[in-house]
Design a protein around this motif. Sequence first.
Motif, PDB file in Angstrom:
ATOM      1  N   PRO A   7     104.135 101.650  99.013  1.00 51.53           N
ATOM      2  CA  PRO A   7     102.886 102.070  98.361  1.00 51.53           C
ATOM      3  C   PRO A   7     102.696 101.359  97.029  1.00 51.53           C
ATOM      4  O   PRO A   7     103.654 101.067  96.312  1.00 51.53           O
ATOM      5  CB  PRO A   7     103.089 103.579  98.171  1.00 51.53           C
ATOM      6  N   GLU A   8     101.454 101.066  96.720  1.00 56.36           N
ATOM      7  CA  GLU A   8     101.111 100.402  95.464  1.00 56.36           C
ATOM      8  C   GLU A   8      99.834 101.020  94.933  1.00 56.36           C
ATOM      9  O   GLU A   8      99.219 101.868  95.565  1.00 56.36           O
ATOM     10  CB  GLU A   8     100.941  98.884  95.676  1.00 56.36           C
ATOM     11  N   GLY A   9      99.446 100.606  93.757  1.00 52.03           N
ATOM     12  CA  GLY A   9      98.180 101.062  93.199  1.00 52.03           C
ATOM     13  C   GLY A   9      98.083 102.571  93.098  1.00 52.03           C
ATOM     14  O   GLY A   9      99.002 103.256  92.628  1.00 52.03           O
ATOM     15  N   ASP A  10      96.949 103.125  93.542  1.00 49.01           N
ATOM     16  CA  ASP A  10      96.675 104.553  93.424  1.00 49.01           C
ATOM     17  C   ASP A  10      97.754 105.394  94.097  1.00 49.01           C
ATOM     18  O   ASP A  10      98.238 106.373  93.521  1.00 49.01           O
ATOM     19  CB  ASP A  10      95.304 104.860  94.033  1.00 49.01           C
ATOM     20  N   LEU A  11      98.159 105.030  95.320  1.00 51.28           N
ATOM     21  CA  LEU A  11      99.126 105.835  96.043  1.00 51.28           C
ATOM     22  C   LEU A  11     100.488 105.811  95.358  1.00 51.28           C
ATOM     23  O   LEU A  11     101.180 106.837  95.289  1.00 51.28           O
ATOM     24  CB  LEU A  11      99.241 105.352  97.490  1.00 51.28           C
ATOM     25  N   LEU A  23     111.433 104.532  98.209  1.00 44.95           N
ATOM     26  CA  LEU A  23     110.078 104.471  98.758  1.00 44.95           C
ATOM     27  C   LEU A  23     110.104 104.344 100.277  1.00 44.95           C
ATOM     28  O   LEU A  23     109.270 104.933 100.975  1.00 44.95           O
ATOM     29  CB  LEU A  23     109.316 103.311  98.128  1.00 44.95           C
ATOM     30  N   LEU A  24     111.053 103.581 100.811  1.00 37.52           N
ATOM     31  CA  LEU A  24     111.165 103.484 102.269  1.00 37.52           C
ATOM     32  C   LEU A  24     111.518 104.836 102.872  1.00 37.52           C
ATOM     33  O   LEU A  24     111.019 105.198 103.943  1.00 37.52           O
ATOM     34  CB  LEU A  24     112.220 102.446 102.647  1.00 37.52           C
ATOM     35  N   ALA A  41     103.077 108.119 103.300  1.00 36.43           N
ATOM     36  CA  ALA A  41     103.180 107.194 102.170  1.00 36.43           C
ATOM     37  C   ALA A  41     103.199 105.737 102.599  1.00 36.43           C
ATOM     38  O   ALA A  41     103.174 104.860 101.755  1.00 36.43           O
ATOM     39  CB  ALA A  41     104.438 107.500 101.355  1.00 36.43           C
ATOM     40  N   GLY A  42     103.240 105.465 103.887  1.00 32.50           N
ATOM     41  CA  GLY A  42     103.486 104.101 104.353  1.00 32.50           C
ATOM     42  C   GLY A  42     102.260 103.245 104.504  1.00 32.50           C
ATOM     43  O   GLY A  42     102.024 102.674 105.573  1.00 32.50           O
ATOM     44  N   ASP A  69     103.983  95.433  92.688  1.00 33.68           N
ATOM     45  CA  ASP A  69     104.126  95.517  91.237  1.00 33.68           C
ATOM     46  C   ASP A  69     103.764  94.207  90.547  1.00 33.68           C
ATOM     47  O   ASP A  69     102.724  93.637  90.809  1.00 33.68           O
ATOM     48  CB  ASP A  69     105.542  95.975  90.874  1.00 33.68           C
ATOM     49  N   ILE A  70     104.640  93.674  89.676  1.00 38.12           N
ATOM     50  CA  ILE A  70     104.278  92.539  88.837  1.00 38.12           C
ATOM     51  C   ILE A  70     104.097  91.264  89.638  1.00 38.12           C
ATOM     52  O   ILE A  70     103.563  90.281  89.143  1.00 38.12           O
ATOM     53  CB  ILE A  70     105.317  92.312  87.724  1.00 38.12           C
TER      54      ILE A  70
END
Length: 420
Positions: free
Chosen positions: A76-80, A98-99, A153-154, A246-247
């Motif tokens: 997940p990235e951003g809003d989630l 996260l996994l 979440a995936g 991320d970055i």
Amino acid sequence: MVELAGAPPEALPERVPELAVQLGGQPAGQLLRHSVYEFRYASPDPAQPAVSLLMPPRQPTWQDGDLFPSMDQNLPEGDLFQRVRACFPKQALTPMHLLALIGDNGIGRVGFRLPGREPPAAPPPLTRAELLALPYSAGLFDELVRAYLSTGAGIAGLQPKILVPDRATIPVPTLIVKAGSEAYPGLAANEFLCLSAARRAGIAVPGFELSHDGQLLVLDRFDLGPAGERWGFEDLAALMGLRVRDILSDRKYQGSYERVTELLRFLRLPAASLRRFFEQLAFSVMVGNGDAHLKNFGVLYRDAGEPELAPMFDVVTTRLYRYARYPGGPELEDHTLALRWWGGRHGSRAYPSTPELLRFGRQACGVNQPGEVLQRIADAMAETLNQAASDERLPAGLLPQLAEVWHDGQAHAVAGGLRL
């Protein structure tokens, strides 16, 4: 009002050095995190299903200094990600954590489980009809996330989105629910109109519907068969060996569309997939979608069949939304593409001219009559705008702005000497 209820995500251990990996719910191997990431197939059988097109089972053990790209793609990235972070404010969230949260529900068929821990109880389904009738409010999407984050979440991407189950008979969430944001008003309706035009043009897209108030977009997952069977899916960033969270998220904007066609040929996708890629790319150009990056294209595969290009997804008219290069600076319209058109140092992100678009179709994608593709898309855009004029769900002011951008895109058919 539909009652949204679901268990919060279960607490995670401080360290996650090992995860059991599954393919379509069946044991496939182990993912270990020590000095490096290591994946071990559960069986030495080279004919078993692969966890990735880049990790065939003829090599039973794989190692990498970073998480394998095919596993990184669904983090997940951003809003989630921010919502996940809020659920675990005092805990380090490594990729292994996260996994574990993704579980067996990420897009594609690869799933993860903490050894010795049972999967979370499935939350109650929310039918498509119930979702479409939900009255949107600032807190509605928060409620959806709270209810379904434990099994949803995936899914990657910066836009607010969550996976929701609509059938108790299928053990994974089957719907993707997207919402807009203050930064991108009307985003759900924008994507709805783009997908409507694509479907009219004969371009493969997932099933989709706009909520009754025009604020939510509900989409079918395209990686599931009719009975819920799981298909392999990898986005082009993963297939290029890129990790983009991320970055490093700018990596999904590296490369060229020409390089993508070379990758599809290397993966031995059929010629029809190259032609479909041109359709998807030409459509993005014509509707003013400047965010057709490497994670917005992908490959589907089944064990018994050859890989093929996935349906088009995550397509919006980005030219509607303005940006400022610095705080307080003038608002600008983005007139660039996500990737360079051709490879090499002379490649450009500028939207292509009509001759350039036609040349790309012929030379890079093997399309004999690319002008016919442009005409088909232009006709579908015109029909979609005509039909949308009576759609009361659309936010006020969206359609005139969209029509102005789309008119520029339809001009490709005119410039190509075709009828409009």
